[in-house]
Design a protein around this motif. Structure first.
Motif, short mmCIF file in Angstrom:
data_model
loop_
_atom_site.label_atom_id
_atom_site.label_comp_id
_atom_site.label_asym_id
_atom_site.label_seq_id
_atom_site.Cartn_x
_atom_site.Cartn_y
_atom_site.Cartn_z
N ALA A 204 0.28 13.69 12.68
CA ALA A 204 0.38 12.40 12.97
C ALA A 204 -0.50 12.06 10.91
O ALA A 204 -0.68 10.72 10.60
N ARG A 205 -0.99 13.42 10.31
CA ARG A 205 -1.52 12.56 9.31
C ARG A 205 -1.08 12.71 8.57
O ARG A 205 0.18 13.12 7.49
N THR A 206 -0.94 10.99 7.68
CA THR A 206 -0.12 10.84 6.86
C THR A 206 -0.28 11.13 5.34
O THR A 206 0.54 11.04 4.85
N ASP A 207 -1.66 11.95 4.95
CA ASP A 207 -1.73 12.01 3.52
C ASP A 207 -0.55 13.65 3.03
O ASP A 207 -0.31 13.80 2.52
N LEU A 208 -0.85 14.47 4.21
CA LEU A 208 -0.13 15.34 4.55
C LEU A 208 1.47 14.87 4.46
O LEU A 208 2.32 15.21 3.37
N ARG A 209 1.77 14.15 5.47
CA ARG A 209 3.43 14.10 5.00
C ARG A 209 3.82 12.85 3.60
O ARG A 209 4.75 13.42 3.11
N ILE A 210 2.81 12.80 2.77
CA ILE A 210 2.63 12.19 2.00
C ILE A 210 2.85 13.05 0.07
O ILE A 210 3.82 13.27 -0.03
N ALA A 211 1.77 14.00 0.55
CA ALA A 211 2.13 14.91 -0.17
C ALA A 211 3.18 16.25 -0.26
O ALA A 211 3.81 16.02 -0.74
N ARG A 212 3.96 16.11 1.07
CA ARG A 212 5.01 17.14 1.54
C ARG A 212 6.60 16.07 0.92
O ARG A 212 7.21 15.96 -0.10
N ASN B 294 2.17 3.60 9.81
CA ASN B 294 1.34 2.78 8.34
C ASN B 294 2.31 2.01 7.75
O ASN B 294 2.03 2.67 6.76
N ALA B 295 2.06 1.26 8.27
CA ALA B 295 2.66 -0.13 7.28
C ALA B 295 2.17 -0.09 6.06
O ALA B 295 3.21 -1.19 5.52
N SER B 296 1.14 -0.38 5.96
CA SER B 296 0.92 -0.92 4.86
C SER B 296 0.20 0.69 3.98
O SER B 296 -0.31 -0.20 3.20
N SER B 297 0.93 1.54 3.63
CA SER B 297 0.43 2.88 3.15
C SER B 297 0.59 1.52 1.65
O SER B 297 2.76 2.40 1.53
N GLU B 298 0.49 1.89 0.71
CA GLU B 298 0.32 1.77 -0.42
C GLU B 298 1.37 2.64 -0.99
O GLU B 298 2.20 2.77 -1.99
N GLU B 299 0.42 4.10 -1.04
CA GLU B 299 1.22 4.78 -1.44
C GLU B 299 2.99 6.14 -0.83
O GLU B 299 3.28 5.68 -1.75
N ALA B 300 3.09 5.74 0.20
CA ALA B 300 4.38 5.36 0.45
C ALA B 300 5.36 3.89 0.31
O ALA B 300 6.63 4.67 -0.23
#
Length: 171
Positions: A67-75, A99-105
């Motif tokens: 569920a951690r989005t920071d790990l998925r973004i890094a991957r 997280n539909a508002s994730s600017e990084e994604a």
């Protein structure tokens, strides 16, 4: 373990990459269920340009904490560095589902779009002057990028002044 993890991070930040790698590897043996340690190890691998190892380490981290989005973004960023855009796109989309508002994604997905090859622009301008009649013009332009070194550009501007016949200029 927490103090050793911070020590490994400090070693990485100070540029002592090999020593940080050995610390993170020993931490993964001592506490293999901590996703932050796997993320730290992936940072070491990324700093060394070892993207396959970074993706593997981040894969372990995502398995532990999906569920951690920071790990998925890094991957996803590591997959993009390996030129595996479809897998990176899937990771960014997974983050956006959570997280539909994730600017990084969102930025990550935009970075995966192929470059534009053709650009067509059409426009119209109307200028009103207090000393003469209206000035109207229409324009069109086409730019095609065939290769990184070969580009074709064509454009035209058509205008109509008060009391005159339509005229055109091609460039």
């Amino acid at each position: 373990l927490e103090a050793r993890a911070w020590q490994a991070r400090l070693l990485l930040w100070s540029g002592r990459v090999k020593k940080a790698e050995s610390r993170f590897l020993s931490l993964t043996r001592d506490d293999p269920k901590d996703p932050d340690i796997w993320q730290g190890l992936a940072s070491v691998y990324a700093r060394q340009g070892r993207w396959d190892d970074a993706v593997s380490a981040l894969g372990h981290a995502v398995e532990i904490a999906p569920a951690r989005t920071d790990l998925r973004i890094a991957r996803a960023q590591a997959l993009r560095a390996l030129n595996r855009p479809e897998e990176a796109r899937e990771e960014f989309l997974t983050v956006l589902k959570t997280n539909a508002s994730s600017e990084e994604a969102k930025r990550g997905l935009l970075s995966l779009r192929p470059p534009l090859k053709h650009e067509l622009r059409i426009g119209t301008d109307t200028d009103l002057f207090n000393y003469t009649g209206a000035y109207e013009s229409q324009w069109v332009s086409l730019v095609s990028h065939w290769t990184p070194h070969w580009i074709t550009a064509v454009g035209g501007d058509f205008f109509l002044g008060t009391g005159s016949a339509p005229r055109g200029v091609w460039g």
